[in-house]
Write a protein that holds these residues in place. Structure first.
Motif, mmCIF file in Angstrom:
data_model
loop_
_atom_site.group_PDB
_atom_site.id
_atom_site.type_symbol
_atom_site.label_atom_id
_atom_site.label_comp_id
_atom_site.label_asym_id
_atom_site.label_seq_id
_atom_site.Cartn_x
_atom_site.Cartn_y
_atom_site.Cartn_z
ATOM 1 N N LEU A 1 -3.950 3.587 -3.635
ATOM 2 C CA LEU A 1 -3.144 2.954 -2.756
ATOM 3 C C LEU A 1 -2.358 1.997 -3.200
ATOM 4 N N ALA A 2 -2.510 1.916 -4.837
ATOM 5 C CA ALA A 2 -1.886 0.868 -5.423
ATOM 6 C C ALA A 2 -1.354 1.962 -6.346
ATOM 7 N N GLY A 3 -1.205 3.623 -5.694
ATOM 8 C CA GLY A 3 0.715 4.374 -6.154
ATOM 9 C C GLY A 3 -0.198 5.133 -7.058
ATOM 10 N N ASP A 4 -1.153 4.901 -7.421
ATOM 11 C CA ASP A 4 -1.822 5.895 -8.690
ATOM 12 C C ASP A 4 -1.997 7.587 -8.281
ATOM 13 N N ARG A 5 -1.197 8.390 -9.023
ATOM 14 C CA ARG A 5 -1.797 9.963 -8.633
ATOM 15 C C ARG A 5 -1.322 11.031 -9.678
ATOM 16 N N SER A 6 -1.990 10.012 -10.798
ATOM 17 C CA SER A 6 -2.118 10.910 -11.816
ATOM 18 C C SER A 6 -3.482 10.853 -12.612
ATOM 19 N N SER A 7 -4.454 9.882 -12.239
ATOM 20 C CA SER A 7 -5.988 10.363 -12.746
ATOM 21 C C SER A 7 -6.787 10.986 -11.986
ATOM 22 N N VAL B 1 4.730 7.670 15.324
ATOM 23 C CA VAL B 1 3.634 8.339 15.199
ATOM 24 C C VAL B 1 2.491 8.214 13.700
ATOM 25 N N TRP B 2 1.221 8.213 14.350
ATOM 26 C CA TRP B 2 -0.052 7.439 13.289
ATOM 27 C C TRP B 2 0.080 8.615 12.664
ATOM 28 N N VAL B 3 0.076 9.183 11.115
ATOM 29 C CA VAL B 3 -0.447 10.413 10.515
ATOM 30 C C VAL B 3 -1.349 9.681 9.099
ATOM 31 N N VAL B 4 -2.494 9.943 9.593
ATOM 32 C CA VAL B 4 -3.698 9.915 8.239
ATOM 33 C C VAL B 4 -3.590 10.640 7.210
ATOM 34 N N SER B 5 -3.614 10.528 5.729
ATOM 35 C CA SER B 5 -4.053 10.609 4.931
ATOM 36 C C SER B 5 -5.506 11.681 4.849
ATOM 37 N N LYS B 6 -5.104 13.460 4.227
ATOM 38 C CA LYS B 6 -6.358 13.707 4.202
ATOM 39 C C LYS B 6 -7.126 13.080 2.750
ATOM 40 N N VAL C 1 -5.260 0.526 9.688
ATOM 41 C CA VAL C 1 -4.015 -0.694 9.519
ATOM 42 C C VAL C 1 -5.244 -1.306 8.356
ATOM 43 N N GLN C 2 -6.821 -1.766 8.735
ATOM 44 C CA GLN C 2 -7.314 -2.317 7.536
ATOM 45 C C GLN C 2 -7.862 -1.682 6.340
ATOM 46 N N HIS C 3 -7.957 0.226 6.070
ATOM 47 C CA HIS C 3 -7.730 0.266 4.867
ATOM 48 C C HIS C 3 -7.280 0.862 4.846
ATOM 49 N N GLY C 4 -5.542 1.028 4.989
ATOM 50 C CA GLY C 4 -4.678 2.006 4.559
ATOM 51 C C GLY C 4 -4.982 3.088 4.542
ATOM 52 N N LEU C 5 -5.830 4.421 5.315
ATOM 53 C CA LEU C 5 -5.888 5.181 5.249
ATOM 54 C C LEU C 5 -5.104 6.184 5.796
ATOM 55 N N GLY C 6 -3.483 5.844 6.663
ATOM 56 C CA GLY C 6 -2.441 6.084 6.892
ATOM 57 C C GLY C 6 -1.238 5.365 7.558
ATOM 58 N N ARG C 7 -0.445 5.450 8.215
ATOM 59 C CA ARG C 7 1.211 5.259 8.225
ATOM 60 C C ARG C 7 1.336 5.864 9.301
ATOM 61 N N MET D 1 0.011 -1.263 -0.019
ATOM 62 C CA MET D 1 0.094 -0.099 -0.109
ATOM 63 C C MET D 1 1.068 1.170 -0.176
ATOM 64 N N LYS D 2 0.008 2.361 -0.937
ATOM 65 C CA LYS D 2 1.752 3.164 -1.203
ATOM 66 C C LYS D 2 0.434 4.443 0.044
ATOM 67 N N VAL D 3 0.348 4.390 -0.066
ATOM 68 C CA VAL D 3 -0.610 5.312 1.498
ATOM 69 C C VAL D 3 0.692 6.364 1.999
ATOM 70 N N LEU D 4 0.222 7.468 1.619
ATOM 71 C CA LEU D 4 1.213 9.091 2.249
ATOM 72 C C LEU D 4 2.874 8.298 1.220
ATOM 73 N N THR D 5 2.742 8.059 -0.120
ATOM 74 C CA THR D 5 3.320 8.066 -0.127
ATOM 75 C C THR D 5 3.662 8.647 -1.301
ATOM 76 N N PRO D 6 5.400 9.307 -2.366
ATOM 77 C CA PRO D 6 5.894 10.077 -0.805
ATOM 78 C C PRO D 6 5.067 10.820 -0.319
ATOM 79 N N TYR D 7 6.428 10.822 1.057
ATOM 80 C CA TYR D 7 5.714 10.824 2.272
ATOM 81 C C TYR D 7 5.517 13.106 1.903
ATOM 82 N N ASP D 8 4.688 13.372 1.719
ATOM 83 C CA ASP D 8 4.054 14.873 1.758
ATOM 84 C C ASP D 8 3.214 15.235 3.276
ATOM 85 N N PRO D 9 4.076 16.193 4.395
ATOM 86 C CA PRO D 9 3.532 16.901 5.692
ATOM 87 C C PRO D 9 1.904 17.581 5.209
ATOM 88 N N ARG D 10 1.796 18.069 4.107
ATOM 89 C CA ARG D 10 0.845 18.805 4.371
ATOM 90 C C ARG D 10 -0.458 18.029 3.822
#
Length: 94
Positions: free
Chosen positions: A69-75, A46-51, A34-40, A1-10
């Motif tokens: 979560l599959a890494g798509d940041r362009s669609s 420290v847990w950080v959740v992706s907005k 943990v269950q749905h990949g919303l943060g890491r 899972m690619k949550v918060l990858t690449p990591y951007d604190p914003r």
């Protein structure tokens, strides 16, 4: 899972803020991470959740969340959520 990858604190918010947005407890948000990949965990556990991921999950947009979560940041499916939460896409100027 690619949550918060690449990591951007914003893109990240605390469990406390995520819980407030969702109207749930911090422990529920931790479980969702943990269950749905919303943060890491980052830096020191420290847990950080992706907005972005949280927005997709709360909207019930499983297709967008799976793409994120599959890494798509362009669609357009994923970009819409980055725009909605006011976060520049990774690798692009703000």
């Amino acid at each position: 899972m690619k949550v918060l990858t690449p990591y951007d604190p914003r893109e990240g918010i605390s469990l406390k803020e995520a819980a407030a947005r969702a109207g749930k407890s911090e422990s529920t948000l931790r479980n969702w991470c943990v269950q749905h990949g919303l943060g890491r965990r980052v830096g020191g556990g420290v847990w950080v959740v992706s907005k972005v991921a949280l927005g997709m999950f709360l909207d019930g947009d499983r297709r967008a969340l799976a793409a994120y979560l599959a890494g798509d940041r362009s669609s357009s499916l994923v970009k819409e959520y980055f725009e909605r939460v006011g976060v520049s896409l990774p690798g692009l100027a703000a």
